[in-house]
Design a protein around this motif. Structure first.
Motif, PDB file in Angstrom:
ATOM      1  N   PRO A  99     -22.951 -50.556 -25.686  1.00  0.00           N
ATOM      2  CA  PRO A  99     -23.775 -51.832 -25.088  1.00  0.00           C
ATOM      3  C   PRO A  99     -24.994 -51.390 -25.000  1.00  0.00           C
ATOM      4  O   PRO A  99     -25.489 -50.374 -24.606  1.00  0.00           O
ATOM      5  CB  PRO A  99     -22.922 -52.214 -23.990  1.00  0.00           C
ATOM      6  N   LYS A 100     -25.837 -52.167 -25.541  1.00  0.00           N
ATOM      7  CA  LYS A 100     -27.545 -52.411 -25.428  1.00  0.00           C
ATOM      8  C   LYS A 100     -28.324 -51.209 -26.321  1.00  0.00           C
ATOM      9  O   LYS A 100     -29.366 -50.764 -25.701  1.00  0.00           O
ATOM     10  CB  LYS A 100     -27.919 -51.958 -23.633  1.00  0.00           C
ATOM     11  N   SER A 101     -27.777 -50.736 -27.216  1.00  0.00           N
ATOM     12  CA  SER A 101     -28.271 -49.875 -28.071  1.00  0.00           C
ATOM     13  C   SER A 101     -28.821 -50.444 -29.481  1.00  0.00           C
ATOM     14  O   SER A 101     -29.299 -49.979 -30.027  1.00  0.00           O
ATOM     15  CB  SER A 101     -27.318 -48.648 -28.466  1.00  0.00           C
ATOM     16  N   THR A 103     -27.431 -53.674 -30.867  1.00  0.00           N
ATOM     17  CA  THR A 103     -26.360 -54.358 -31.404  1.00  0.00           C
ATOM     18  C   THR A 103     -26.922 -55.655 -32.055  1.00  0.00           C
ATOM     19  O   THR A 103     -26.360 -55.920 -33.299  1.00  0.00           O
ATOM     20  CB  THR A 103     -25.100 -54.734 -30.493  1.00  0.00           C
ATOM     21  N   HIS A 135     -24.516 -62.720 -32.616  1.00  0.00           N
ATOM     22  CA  HIS A 135     -22.965 -62.184 -32.174  1.00  0.00           C
ATOM     23  C   HIS A 135     -22.190 -63.198 -32.837  1.00  0.00           C
ATOM     24  O   HIS A 135     -20.971 -62.755 -32.692  1.00  0.00           O
ATOM     25  CB  HIS A 135     -23.257 -62.253 -30.499  1.00  0.00           C
ATOM     26  N   TYR A 255     -31.949 -46.266 -33.008  1.00  0.00           N
ATOM     27  CA  TYR A 255     -32.859 -47.315 -32.809  1.00  0.00           C
ATOM     28  C   TYR A 255     -34.444 -47.184 -32.790  1.00  0.00           C
ATOM     29  O   TYR A 255     -35.289 -47.997 -33.562  1.00  0.00           O
ATOM     30  CB  TYR A 255     -32.726 -47.856 -31.347  1.00  0.00           C
ATOM     31  N   ARG A 259     -37.154 -48.731 -35.234  1.00  0.00           N
ATOM     32  CA  ARG A 259     -38.420 -49.356 -34.860  1.00  0.00           C
ATOM     33  C   ARG A 259     -39.469 -48.938 -35.567  1.00  0.00           C
ATOM     34  O   ARG A 259     -40.735 -49.715 -36.050  1.00  0.00           O
ATOM     35  CB  ARG A 259     -38.641 -49.129 -33.293  1.00  0.00           C
ATOM     36  N   CYS A 294     -35.199 -60.949 -38.730  1.00  0.00           N
ATOM     37  CA  CYS A 294     -34.614 -60.109 -37.576  1.00  0.00           C
ATOM     38  C   CYS A 294     -35.311 -59.355 -36.577  1.00  0.00           C
ATOM     39  O   CYS A 294     -34.904 -58.632 -35.586  1.00  0.00           O
ATOM     40  CB  CYS A 294     -33.459 -59.147 -38.450  1.00  0.00           C
ATOM     41  N   GLY A 295     -36.582 -59.735 -36.643  1.00  0.00           N
ATOM     42  CA  GLY A 295     -37.552 -58.959 -35.847  1.00  0.00           C
ATOM     43  C   GLY A 295     -37.350 -59.679 -34.390  1.00  0.00           C
ATOM     44  O   GLY A 295     -36.727 -60.827 -34.200  1.00  0.00           O
ATOM     45  N   GLY A 326     -37.234 -55.193 -26.166  1.00  0.00           N
ATOM     46  CA  GLY A 326     -37.161 -55.035 -27.509  1.00  0.00           C
ATOM     47  C   GLY A 326     -38.082 -53.695 -28.073  1.00  0.00           C
ATOM     48  O   GLY A 326     -38.581 -53.737 -29.208  1.00  0.00           O
TER      49      GLY A 326
HETATM   50  P1  PAP Z   1     -24.972 -55.816 -26.929  1.00  0.00           P
HETATM   51  O1  PAP Z   1     -24.570 -54.548 -27.133  1.00  0.00           O
HETATM   52  O2  PAP Z   1     -24.665 -56.247 -25.401  1.00  0.00           O
HETATM   53  O3  PAP Z   1     -24.642 -56.816 -27.944  1.00  0.00           O
HETATM   54  P2  PAP Z   1     -27.670 -55.310 -27.535  1.00  0.00           P
HETATM   55  O4  PAP Z   1     -28.157 -56.079 -28.490  1.00  0.00           O
HETATM   56  O5  PAP Z   1     -27.306 -53.750 -28.054  1.00  0.00           O
HETATM   57  O6  PAP Z   1     -26.602 -55.865 -26.722  1.00  0.00           O
HETATM   58  O7  PAP Z   1     -28.843 -55.080 -26.586  1.00  0.00           O
HETATM   59  C1  PAP Z   1     -30.027 -55.871 -26.212  1.00  0.00           C
HETATM   60  C2  PAP Z   1     -31.175 -54.846 -26.534  1.00  0.00           C
HETATM   61  O8  PAP Z   1     -31.437 -54.836 -27.807  1.00  0.00           O
HETATM   62  C3  PAP Z   1     -32.385 -55.494 -25.671  1.00  0.00           C
HETATM   63  O9  PAP Z   1     -33.081 -54.177 -25.315  1.00  0.00           O
HETATM   64  P3  PAP Z   1     -34.062 -54.053 -24.006  1.00  0.00           P
HETATM   65  O10 PAP Z   1     -33.127 -54.589 -22.934  1.00  0.00           O
HETATM   66  O11 PAP Z   1     -34.615 -52.654 -23.909  1.00  0.00           O
HETATM   67  O12 PAP Z   1     -35.203 -55.046 -24.390  1.00  0.00           O
HETATM   68  C4  PAP Z   1     -32.905 -56.210 -26.636  1.00  0.00           C
HETATM   69  O13 PAP Z   1     -34.120 -56.344 -26.148  1.00  0.00           O
HETATM   70  C5  PAP Z   1     -32.802 -55.412 -27.853  1.00  0.00           C
HETATM   71  N1  PAP Z   1     -32.840 -56.292 -28.937  1.00  0.00           N
HETATM   72  C6  PAP Z   1     -32.363 -57.467 -29.424  1.00  0.00           C
HETATM   73  N2  PAP Z   1     -32.931 -57.784 -30.553  1.00  0.00           N
HETATM   74  C7  PAP Z   1     -33.527 -57.081 -31.033  1.00  0.00           C
HETATM   75  C8  PAP Z   1     -34.248 -57.061 -32.179  1.00  0.00           C
HETATM   76  N3  PAP Z   1     -34.386 -58.130 -33.210  1.00  0.00           N
HETATM   77  N4  PAP Z   1     -35.168 -56.010 -32.561  1.00  0.00           N
HETATM   78  C9  PAP Z   1     -35.021 -54.983 -31.533  1.00  0.00           C
HETATM   79  N5  PAP Z   1     -34.669 -55.034 -30.077  1.00  0.00           N
HETATM   80  C10 PAP Z   1     -33.745 -56.024 -30.171  1.00  0.00           C
END
Ligand code: PAP
Length: 359
Positions: A99-101, A103, A135, A255, A259, A294-295, A326
């Motif tokens: 989670p939070k990497s 996804t 999602h 990640y 980027r 997807c940005g 992000g």
């Molecule tokens: P999940 O595993 O619960 O689905 P996930 O999407 O991995 O969540 O985590 C969200 C993180 O991805 C956030 O990071 P941050 O808290 O450091 O900001 C979110 O901002 C980042 N994120 C979501 N969409 C994108 C994107 N399109 N490009 C880059 N980073 C993104």
């Protein structure tokens, strides 16, 4: 967000939406089981998981321990149900993450790439991302597919099917490894992963009942491995080792590298899933279009991601919570040098000898 059948044609998205979001009665399951059997199975797994040791962690829910791994009760039940039912196809692609990497980002890039012929990336009026958070387009096995109030029928979904999971490699359904389907793993620098997780869990807590968590306490939990689908480092190493043993089946991404070079990584993804860009596509603007669509800002600013919600097994989550900063390196704005050192030292000792590093 309601299912809008008119926005989809014959694709994974329409099937997944219909099967997973309609709170269906018995649509005919992969195992042909009836509603009563289905309930019994979930009751059985729920009772079983309830007997496991549990403790608070970097999560809004208690985390249950099974074979050294931690997950909330509904997630653990979902893992078990997926293990029992999921029949992977060799053509499936499984997106695996902690989670939070990143996804949400990986889901969007892969969905847009694989379905680029069906959904033109420059046609906002028809693209599923205009109406659905990523999602909803690529569902989690343990959060959205195998949950107790739905009986999924995944047989009808045309190949290639895309699914996601937070499960550690060691807990994947046996059919995934047996089928030889492809797995794409996205990792993230541990301090950033932790920082993002801390913000997200804090947002999900019941704010009237629970005080904001101290960051220091959360660092302790994280370093002791008590985070969702953790220990964080064991999760990474499971997929890292799988990639070194089967590089044609497991792709390990970072990640921070995505980027830096999103275009190169989208090309890599397309090749890995057996759907490479043609020379004409490479010369045209489609890869750039996918990266833009997807940005972070493009997705965050869509109305569906500002005001919509996604149903996950532990509740309905506001889509805006998936878009915070992000960026890479945001941990410096939150962690003290001591906290950062603690995570770095844990990383060094856990990853020593594995040739896996984060910049
Ligand atoms: P999940 O595993 O619960 O689905 P996930 O999407 O991995 O969540 O985590 C969200 C993180 O991805 C956030 O990071 P941050 O808290 O450091 O900001 C979110 O901002 C980042 N994120 C979501 N969409 C994108 C994107 N399109 N490009 C880059 N980073 C993104």
């Amino acid at each position: 967000m309601l299912y809008k059948p008119e926005t989809f044609v014959h694709t994974q998205c329409s099937y997944i939406m219909a099967e997973c979001y309609s709170f269906s009665t018995n649509l005919g399951s992969e195992t042909e089981e009836g509603e009563e059997d289905h309930r019994k199975i979930y009751r059985y797994f729920t009772d079983l998981v309830s007997t496991f040791p549990c403790e608070p962690g970097v999560s809004s829910l208690l985390l249950y321990r099974y074979n050294g791994w931690y997950a909330s009760l509904p997630s653990m039940v979902g893992i078990m149900a997926a293990g029992r039912h999921f029949k992977a196809r060799p053509s499936d692609v499984l997106l695996a993450t902690l989670p939070k990497s990143g996804t949400t980002w990986l889901k969007s890039l892969l969905f847009a790439t694989v379905h680029r012929k069906l959904y033109a990336v420059d046609d906002d009026s028809r693209h599923p991302f205009t109406f659905h958070n990523p999602h909803e387009c690529v569902p989690f096995l343990e959060y959205q597919v195998y949950v107790d109030n739905r009986i999924p029928n995944l047989d009808a979904i045309p190949s290639p099917r895309l699914f996601a999971t937070h499960m550690p490699f060691q807990l994947l359904p046996k059919s995934v490894t047996d089928s030889g389907c492809r797995i794409v793993y996205l990792s993230r620098e541990p301090k950033d992963n932790f920082t993002s997780l801390w913000h997200f869990s804090n947002n999900l807590r019941e704010k009237e009942k629970i005080e904001p968590w101290s960051l220091g306490e959360a660092v302790d939990y994280f370093c002791n491995g008590v985070s969702p689908f953790g220990p964080y480092w064991d999760h990474l190493l499971g997929y890292w080792t799988a990639q070194s043993e089967q590089p044609e089946k497991v792709l390990f991404l970072k990640y921070e590298e995505m980027r830096k070079d999103p275009l190169g990584n989208v090309k890599k993804l397309a090749e890995f899933v057996g759907n490479p860009f043609t020379p004409e596509e490479e010369e045209g603007s489609i890869i750039d279009g996918i990266v833009k669509l997807c940005g972070f800002e493009s997705l965050r600013d869509l109305e569906v991601n500002k005001s919509g919600k996604t149903e996950l097994v532990f509740g309905s989550v506001e889509n805006k919570l998936f878009f915070r900063r992000g960026v890479a390196g945001d941990w410096v704005n939150h962690l003290t040098p001591e906290m950062a050192r603690r995570i770095d030292q844990t990383t060094e000792s856990k990853l020593r000898g594995h040739r896996l590093t984060f910049s």
